[in-house]
Design an enzyme around this catalytic site. Structure first.
Site, PDB file in Angstrom:
ATOM      1  N   ALA A  12       9.418 -10.101   2.968  1.00 51.31           N
ATOM      2  CA  ALA A  12       9.824 -10.383   1.604  1.00 51.31           C
ATOM      3  C   ALA A  12      10.319 -11.584   1.548  1.00 51.31           C
ATOM      4  O   ALA A  12      10.659 -12.431   0.617  1.00 51.31           O
ATOM      5  CB  ALA A  12      10.407  -9.237   0.863  1.00 51.31           C
ATOM      6  N   GLY A  14       9.563 -14.159   3.443  1.00 53.21           N
ATOM      7  CA  GLY A  14       8.795 -15.139   4.144  1.00 53.21           C
ATOM      8  C   GLY A  14       8.073 -15.869   2.992  1.00 53.21           C
ATOM      9  O   GLY A  14       8.423 -15.945   1.750  1.00 53.21           O
ATOM     10  N   GLN A  15       7.456 -16.997   3.463  1.00 50.48           N
ATOM     11  CA  GLN A  15       6.615 -17.832   2.314  1.00 50.48           C
ATOM     12  C   GLN A  15       5.898 -17.334   1.524  1.00 50.48           C
ATOM     13  O   GLN A  15       5.953 -17.532   0.251  1.00 50.48           O
ATOM     14  CB  GLN A  15       5.599 -18.761   3.199  1.00 50.48           C
ATOM     15  CG  GLN A  15       5.747 -19.534   4.120  1.00 50.48           C
ATOM     16  CD  GLN A  15       4.302 -20.551   4.231  1.00 50.48           C
ATOM     17  OE1 GLN A  15       4.284 -21.656   3.473  1.00 50.48           O
ATOM     18  NE2 GLN A  15       3.554 -20.288   5.014  1.00 50.48           N
ATOM     19  N   GLY A  17       5.881 -14.243   0.581  1.00 51.72           N
ATOM     20  CA  GLY A  17       6.843 -13.264  -0.259  1.00 51.72           C
ATOM     21  C   GLY A  17       7.441 -14.118  -1.309  1.00 51.72           C
ATOM     22  O   GLY A  17       7.704 -13.497  -2.695  1.00 51.72           O
ATOM     23  N   ARG A  92      -0.799 -17.675  11.727  1.00 51.75           N
ATOM     24  CA  ARG A  92      -1.312 -18.695  12.896  1.00 51.75           C
ATOM     25  C   ARG A  92      -1.055 -20.030  12.748  1.00 51.75           C
ATOM     26  O   ARG A  92      -0.656 -20.228  11.632  1.00 51.75           O
ATOM     27  CB  ARG A  92      -2.707 -18.244  12.795  1.00 51.75           C
ATOM     28  CG  ARG A  92      -3.641 -18.970  11.538  1.00 51.75           C
ATOM     29  CD  ARG A  92      -5.018 -18.920  11.942  1.00 51.75           C
ATOM     30  NE  ARG A  92      -5.643 -19.082  10.752  1.00 51.75           N
ATOM     31  CZ  ARG A  92      -7.027 -19.508  10.753  1.00 51.75           C
ATOM     32  NH1 ARG A  92      -7.876 -19.702  11.988  1.00 51.75           N
ATOM     33  NH2 ARG A  92      -7.542 -19.721   9.541  1.00 51.75           N
ATOM     34  N   GLN A 112       4.764   1.224  10.530  1.00 53.73           N
ATOM     35  CA  GLN A 112       4.561   1.228   8.914  1.00 53.73           C
ATOM     36  C   GLN A 112       3.642   2.174   8.442  1.00 53.73           C
ATOM     37  O   GLN A 112       4.059   2.859   7.578  1.00 53.73           O
ATOM     38  CB  GLN A 112       4.365  -0.442   8.627  1.00 53.73           C
ATOM     39  CG  GLN A 112       5.599  -1.267   9.042  1.00 53.73           C
ATOM     40  CD  GLN A 112       5.460  -2.789   8.258  1.00 53.73           C
ATOM     41  OE1 GLN A 112       4.496  -3.058   7.625  1.00 53.73           O
ATOM     42  NE2 GLN A 112       6.483  -3.434   8.383  1.00 53.73           N
ATOM     43  N   ASP A 159     -10.401 -15.204  -0.279  1.00 52.13           N
ATOM     44  CA  ASP A 159     -11.973 -15.798   0.216  1.00 52.13           C
ATOM     45  C   ASP A 159     -12.813 -15.774  -1.118  1.00 52.13           C
ATOM     46  O   ASP A 159     -13.408 -16.546  -1.285  1.00 52.13           O
ATOM     47  CB  ASP A 159     -12.380 -15.114   1.425  1.00 52.13           C
ATOM     48  CG  ASP A 159     -11.210 -14.858   2.433  1.00 52.13           C
ATOM     49  OD1 ASP A 159     -11.149 -15.894   3.287  1.00 52.13           O
ATOM     50  OD2 ASP A 159     -10.863 -13.655   2.570  1.00 52.13           O
ATOM     51  N   ARG A 162     -11.693 -18.401  -3.509  1.00 53.77           N
ATOM     52  CA  ARG A 162     -12.189 -19.560  -2.835  1.00 53.77           C
ATOM     53  C   ARG A 162     -13.620 -19.799  -3.391  1.00 53.77           C
ATOM     54  O   ARG A 162     -14.009 -21.016  -3.639  1.00 53.77           O
ATOM     55  CB  ARG A 162     -11.721 -19.899  -1.284  1.00 53.77           C
ATOM     56  CG  ARG A 162     -10.418 -19.832  -0.818  1.00 53.77           C
ATOM     57  CD  ARG A 162     -10.231 -19.655   0.449  1.00 53.77           C
ATOM     58  NE  ARG A 162      -8.616 -19.904   0.599  1.00 53.77           N
ATOM     59  CZ  ARG A 162      -8.209 -19.490   1.972  1.00 53.77           C
ATOM     60  NH1 ARG A 162      -8.698 -18.739   2.939  1.00 53.77           N
ATOM     61  NH2 ARG A 162      -6.887 -19.751   2.240  1.00 53.77           N
ATOM     62  N   HIS A 187     -11.756 -10.891   7.260  1.00 51.97           N
ATOM     63  CA  HIS A 187     -10.999 -11.886   6.558  1.00 51.97           C
ATOM     64  C   HIS A 187     -10.807 -12.871   8.133  1.00 51.97           C
ATOM     65  O   HIS A 187      -9.904 -12.939   8.445  1.00 51.97           O
ATOM     66  CB  HIS A 187      -9.527 -11.686   5.936  1.00 51.97           C
ATOM     67  CG  HIS A 187      -8.936 -12.934   5.841  1.00 51.97           C
ATOM     68  ND1 HIS A 187      -9.560 -13.839   4.791  1.00 51.97           N
ATOM     69  CD2 HIS A 187      -7.630 -13.362   6.072  1.00 51.97           C
ATOM     70  CE1 HIS A 187      -8.512 -14.723   4.740  1.00 51.97           C
ATOM     71  NE2 HIS A 187      -7.408 -14.344   5.506  1.00 51.97           N
TER      72      HIS A 187
HETATM   73  N1  LIG Z   1      -5.253 -12.233   3.963  1.00 50.15           N
HETATM   74  C1  LIG Z   1      -4.866 -13.166   3.831  1.00 50.15           C
HETATM   75  O1  LIG Z   1      -5.976 -13.746   3.054  1.00 50.15           O
HETATM   76  C2  LIG Z   1      -3.796 -13.921   4.287  1.00 50.15           C
HETATM   77  C3  LIG Z   1      -3.379 -15.351   3.581  1.00 50.15           C
HETATM   78  C4  LIG Z   1      -2.444 -16.000   3.848  1.00 50.15           C
HETATM   79  C5  LIG Z   1      -1.507 -15.764   5.045  1.00 50.15           C
HETATM   80  N2  LIG Z   1      -2.027 -14.613   5.422  1.00 50.15           N
HETATM   81  C6  LIG Z   1      -0.943 -13.905   6.685  1.00 50.15           C
HETATM   82  O2  LIG Z   1       0.243 -13.352   5.957  1.00 50.15           O
HETATM   83  C7  LIG Z   1       0.927 -13.107   6.994  1.00 50.15           C
HETATM   84  C8  LIG Z   1       2.585 -13.675   6.349  1.00 50.15           C
HETATM   85  O3  LIG Z   1       2.605 -15.153   6.429  1.00 50.15           O
HETATM   86  P1  LIG Z   1       3.858 -15.926   5.580  1.00 50.15           P
HETATM   87  O4  LIG Z   1       3.075 -17.441   5.453  1.00 50.15           O
HETATM   88  O5  LIG Z   1       4.523 -15.266   4.667  1.00 50.15           O
HETATM   89  O6  LIG Z   1       4.621 -15.871   6.702  1.00 50.15           O
HETATM   90  P2  LIG Z   1       6.131 -16.047   7.193  1.00 50.15           P
HETATM   91  O7  LIG Z   1       6.364 -16.274   8.461  1.00 50.15           O
HETATM   92  O8  LIG Z   1       6.577 -17.202   6.184  1.00 50.15           O
HETATM   93  O9  LIG Z   1       6.733 -14.681   6.706  1.00 50.15           O
HETATM   94  C9  LIG Z   1       6.451 -13.597   7.319  1.00 50.15           C
HETATM   95  C10 LIG Z   1       7.824 -12.820   7.103  1.00 50.15           C
HETATM   96  O10 LIG Z   1       7.676 -11.470   7.767  1.00 50.15           O
HETATM   97  C11 LIG Z   1       8.755 -10.885   8.438  1.00 50.15           C
HETATM   98  N3  LIG Z   1       8.390 -10.034   9.196  1.00 50.15           N
HETATM   99  C12 LIG Z   1       8.044 -10.246  10.299  1.00 50.15           C
HETATM  100  N4  LIG Z   1       8.036  -9.081  11.137  1.00 50.15           N
HETATM  101  C13 LIG Z   1       8.326  -8.019   9.960  1.00 50.15           C
HETATM  102  C14 LIG Z   1       8.354  -6.639  10.254  1.00 50.15           C
HETATM  103  N5  LIG Z   1       7.988  -5.883  11.302  1.00 50.15           N
HETATM  104  N6  LIG Z   1       8.635  -6.018   9.041  1.00 50.15           N
HETATM  105  C15 LIG Z   1       9.224  -6.777   7.972  1.00 50.15           C
HETATM  106  N7  LIG Z   1       9.187  -7.944   7.678  1.00 50.15           N
HETATM  107  C16 LIG Z   1       8.663  -8.662   8.927  1.00 50.15           C
HETATM  108  C17 LIG Z   1       9.559 -12.249   8.815  1.00 50.15           C
HETATM  109  O11 LIG Z   1      10.754 -12.133   9.105  1.00 50.15           O
HETATM  110  C18 LIG Z   1       9.055 -13.235   7.765  1.00 50.15           C
HETATM  111  O12 LIG Z   1      10.015 -13.355   6.888  1.00 50.15           O
HETATM  112  C19 LIG Z   1       0.609 -13.906   8.236  1.00 50.15           C
HETATM  113  O13 LIG Z   1       0.169 -13.076   9.191  1.00 50.15           O
HETATM  114  C20 LIG Z   1      -0.520 -14.771   7.608  1.00 50.15           C
HETATM  115  O14 LIG Z   1      -1.320 -15.203   8.613  1.00 50.15           O
HETATM  116  C21 LIG Z   1      -2.849 -13.527   5.347  1.00 50.15           C
HETATM  117  O1  LIG Z   2      -5.855 -18.823   7.644  1.00 47.08           O
HETATM  118  C1  LIG Z   2      -4.817 -18.417   7.809  1.00 47.08           C
HETATM  119  O2  LIG Z   2      -4.138 -18.187   8.847  1.00 47.08           O
HETATM  120  C2  LIG Z   2      -3.909 -17.963   6.803  1.00 47.08           C
HETATM  121  C3  LIG Z   2      -4.933 -17.163   5.734  1.00 47.08           C
HETATM  122  O3  LIG Z   2      -5.510 -16.043   6.484  1.00 47.08           O
HETATM  123  C4  LIG Z   2      -5.806 -18.109   4.813  1.00 47.08           C
HETATM  124  O4  LIG Z   2      -6.926 -17.450   4.728  1.00 47.08           O
HETATM  125  O5  LIG Z   2      -5.519 -18.745   4.344  1.00 47.08           O
END
Ligand SMILES: NC(=O)c1ccc[n+]([C@@H]2O[C@H](COP(=O)([O-])OP(=O)(O)OC[C@H]3O[C@@H](n4cnc5c(N)ncnc54)[C@H](O)[C@@H]3O)[C@@H](O)[C@H]2O)c1
Ligand SMILES: O=C(O)C[C@H](O)C(=O)O
Length: 326
Positions: A12, A14-15, A17, A92, A112, A159, A162, A187
């Site tokens: 929550a 994170g970016q 969040g 990533r 979880q 996706d 997009r 994904h």
């Molecule tokens: N499915 C999709 O389309 C999609 C799109 C964008 C990003 N993502 C993924 O979403 C994830 C989060 O991205 P972000 O940019 O917010 O990253 P981020 O690093 O800004 O935030 C992640 C947060 O998760 C927290 N965290 C880590 N382990 C944890 C745990 N065990 N329990 C609770 N919190 C935990 C971290 O402390 C951090 O605040 C990444 O894996 C990213 O690749 C997926």
């Molecule tokens: O590409 C990534 O690693 C982040 C996310 O899954 C996305 O599709 O933007």
């Protein structure tokens, strides 16, 4: 006013969040008449930052925000929750594929899943966003034997959005003129963005674009859009990911319009010849809080090959994490 529902969000602070919580609290996800309790989960070192986010949420004085719980304990975060958005995981970096994150992130989703199994509402709606989202959703699901496997979904809606946006731009239409694109499968870079059943302004989309654009530009651009964002921004997508998560949950909870579908990563039961068990992107309609796969779409040889390739990748990812299943 309705009774508040409990929405758990991991990662929550994170970016994503930061782009997500304010929209949930504003009613974008569950509607303007649905109060929410936010259950925010973070790792212990991020609890300070989470306190800051909570202060800002409070400072918005949202009419629909009933209560905030901050915790580093999944058993507290998922207690009686009706919705769970599993975002917390490492993103990533440039040059990585999402499945390279499996060893770093896979371990998050077993505990979880177990906490959701033990504490959440029996018809909790779980959306996994943390990458690799499909296989992380499978890990969570496999650690929740007491829940219906269909409670666990993964996000391919970004996706899907997009694909809509790129097709709109190509055809000179608006996003709202585009209906029924599909994201099949993972994904990841093997996902298959399919426009064979899509329409633009009510007419079949496929004849409105040339084949070379479809195969050589549209499909790779949608598949690689996440990497392109990382290259341009120096960080992975956040606001668009949060927006897609809102869309996914809203469709699931409040339904899809008549004659329209959305793409959701859901447990395969073998539809369209896909391996049962893997979490696969399918076209879905939603009604009364339940989703259903759109059946009976004609699949040509081109599509069959692409759908099988992304299925094969999901089976490989599953084989790599089977030791994390309970
Ligand atoms: N499915 C999709 O389309 C999609 C799109 C964008 C990003 N993502 C993924 O979403 C994830 C989060 O991205 P972000 O940019 O917010 O990253 P981020 O690093 O800004 O935030 C992640 C947060 O998760 C927290 N965290 C880590 N382990 C944890 C745990 N065990 N329990 C609770 N919190 C935990 C971290 O402390 C951090 O605040 C990444 O894996 C990213 O690749 C997926
Ligand atoms: O590409 C990534 O690693 C982040 C996310 O899954 C996305 O599709 O933007």
């Amino acid at each position: 006013m309705k009774k508040p529902v409990k929405v758990a969000v991991t990662g929550a602070a994170g970016q994503i969040g930061y782009a997500l919580l304010f929209r949930i609290a504003a009613g974008d996800m569950l509607g303007p008449d649905q109060p929410v309790d936010l259950h925010l989960l973070e790792i212990t070192p991020a609890l300070g930052a989470l306190e800051g986010v909570t202060m800002e949420l409070n400072d918005c004085a949202f009419p629909l925000l009933n209560k905030i719980v901050q915790t580093d304990d999944p058993n507290v975060a998922f207690k009686d929750c009706d919705y769970a958005l599993l975002v917390g995981a490492m993103p990533r970096k440039q040059g990585m594929e999402r499945k390279d994150l499996l060893s770093a992130n896979g371990g998050i989703f077993g505990p979880q899943g177990k906490a959701i199994n033990d504490h959440a509402s029996r018809d909790v709606k779980v959306l996994v966003v943390g990458n690799p989202a499909n296989t992380n959703a499978l890990i969570a699901q496999q650690n929740a034997p007491d829940l219906d496997p269909k409670c666990f979904t993964a996000m391919v809606r970004l996706d899907h959005n997009r694909a809509m946006s790129q097709l709109a731009e190509k055809t000179g239409a608006h996003n709202t003129d585009i209906k029924n694109v599909i994201i099949w499968g993972n994904h990841s870079a093997t996902q298959y963005p399919d426009i064979h059943h899509a329409t633009v302004k009510g007419k079949d989309a496929k004849p409105q674009v040339d084949d070379a654009w479809y195969t050589d530009t549209f499909i790779p651009d949608v598949q690689q859009r996440g990497a392109a964002i990382i290259k341009a921004r120096g960080a992975s997508s956040a606001a668009s990911a949060a927006s897609a998560a809102i869309d996914h949950m809203r469709s699931w909870a409040l339904g899809t319009p008549e004659g329209e579908w959305v793409s959701m990563g859901i447990p395969s039961e073998g539809s369209y010849g896909i391996e049962p068990g893997v979490i696969y992107g399918y076209p879905c309609t939603c009604k009364d809080g339940k989703y259903e796969i759109v059946q009976g779409l004609e699949i040509n040889e081109f599509s069959r090959g692409k759908m099988d390739a992304t299925d094969a990748e999901l089976r490989e990812e599953r084989a790599a994490v089977e030791h994390l299943f309970s």
